[in-house]
Design a protein around this motif. Sequence first.
Motif, PDB file in Angstrom:
ATOM      1  N   ASP A   1      -4.816  -2.916   5.963  1.00 53.81           N
ATOM      2  CA  ASP A   1      -4.882  -3.643   5.640  1.00 53.81           C
ATOM      3  C   ASP A   1      -5.144  -4.884   6.665  1.00 53.81           C
ATOM      4  O   ASP A   1      -4.379  -5.269   7.330  1.00 53.81           O
TER       5      ASP A   1
ATOM      6  N   GLY B   1       0.930  -1.194   0.469  1.00 53.44           N
ATOM      7  CA  GLY B   1       0.777  -0.010  -0.035  1.00 53.44           C
ATOM      8  C   GLY B   1       1.003   1.423  -0.110  1.00 53.44           C
ATOM      9  O   GLY B   1       1.872   0.991   0.183  1.00 53.44           O
TER      10      GLY B   1
ATOM     11  N   TYR C   1      -4.100   2.968   3.840  1.00 50.51           N
ATOM     12  CA  TYR C   1      -4.130   2.414   3.739  1.00 50.51           C
ATOM     13  C   TYR C   1      -4.451   1.685   4.956  1.00 50.51           C
ATOM     14  O   TYR C   1      -3.640   1.487   5.754  1.00 50.51           O
TER      15      TYR C   1
ATOM     16  N   ASN D   1      -5.083  -7.892   7.332  1.00 49.83           N
ATOM     17  CA  ASN D   1      -4.105  -9.218   7.701  1.00 49.83           C
ATOM     18  C   ASN D   1      -2.413  -8.645   7.643  1.00 49.83           C
ATOM     19  O   ASN D   1      -1.466  -9.163   7.557  1.00 49.83           O
ATOM     20  N   ARG D   2      -2.635  -7.073   7.861  1.00 50.08           N
ATOM     21  CA  ARG D   2      -0.958  -6.253   7.752  1.00 50.08           C
ATOM     22  C   ARG D   2      -0.741  -6.129   8.795  1.00 50.08           C
ATOM     23  O   ARG D   2      -0.763  -4.344   8.255  1.00 50.08           O
TER      24      ARG D   2
ATOM     25  N   SER E   1      -0.474  -1.597   7.706  1.00 51.05           N
ATOM     26  CA  SER E   1      -1.377  -0.800   7.762  1.00 51.05           C
ATOM     27  C   SER E   1      -0.781   0.533   8.525  1.00 51.05           C
ATOM     28  O   SER E   1      -0.201   0.661   9.380  1.00 51.05           O
TER      29      SER E   1
END
Length: 236
Positions: free
Chosen positions: A31, A11, A29, A33-34, A25
């Motif tokens: 996510d 991202g 941005y 999972n991140r 993240s």
Amino acid sequence: MIERRSFDGLGGANHGWLNAKHHFSFAEYHDPNRVNWGALRVWNDDTIASQTGFPPHPHANMEIITYVREGAITHQDNLGNKGRTVAGDVQVMSAGTGIRHSEYNLESTATQIFQIWIMPDRQGHQPSWGTKPFPKGDRSGKFMTLASGVEGDTDALPIRANARVLGATVKAGESVEYAFSSPERYGYLVLAKGSATVNGVALSQRDGAAIHGESNIHIAASEDAEIVLVDTAEWN
């Protein structure tokens, strides 16, 4: 388990003066999972245009490590600290109970940095800042600890976390190894330059590798490589 996270798949946002890529993240941005990897919360790959930068802003309760890839970054904070950190070197800001700082690229060309945030394992401490040179020749063919909160790492910049930030350079055709103290540790490795395999997983320049459940990693360089690795405990 080693998961390749390609640079092209990260991202990010291009603000003109700042072109930022996010391994986790960050800002707009997100996510699910991140969000983090152990206590590692942020790894941003930032390119900062000449004569621009981050104006004064606050932080608290975070260990913020800046690894300069190209150029230099100039720091100033409300504690009276001011310093310039050049390519290959590292600065650490322990935000503690609160600090306000700026980071500017005062150079004539773009500066590239890795901005790494690690969640502290203790809070309520006074904020601090420091910088230190780490000549690349001293970490040729081996890992050098750049910042650490692990007992015994006396030559590294101190952080308030059960974590290490390490660097190594490896020539094409050569390799380097790193042993985790336990396979329960979390590793996150990024190639600042070059290409290599990590336990057989191929990485290109600026790719990341999320590592867990491994006792050792073997990094074999297919091109001259500059490596940055975070080794951290689980975050509770």
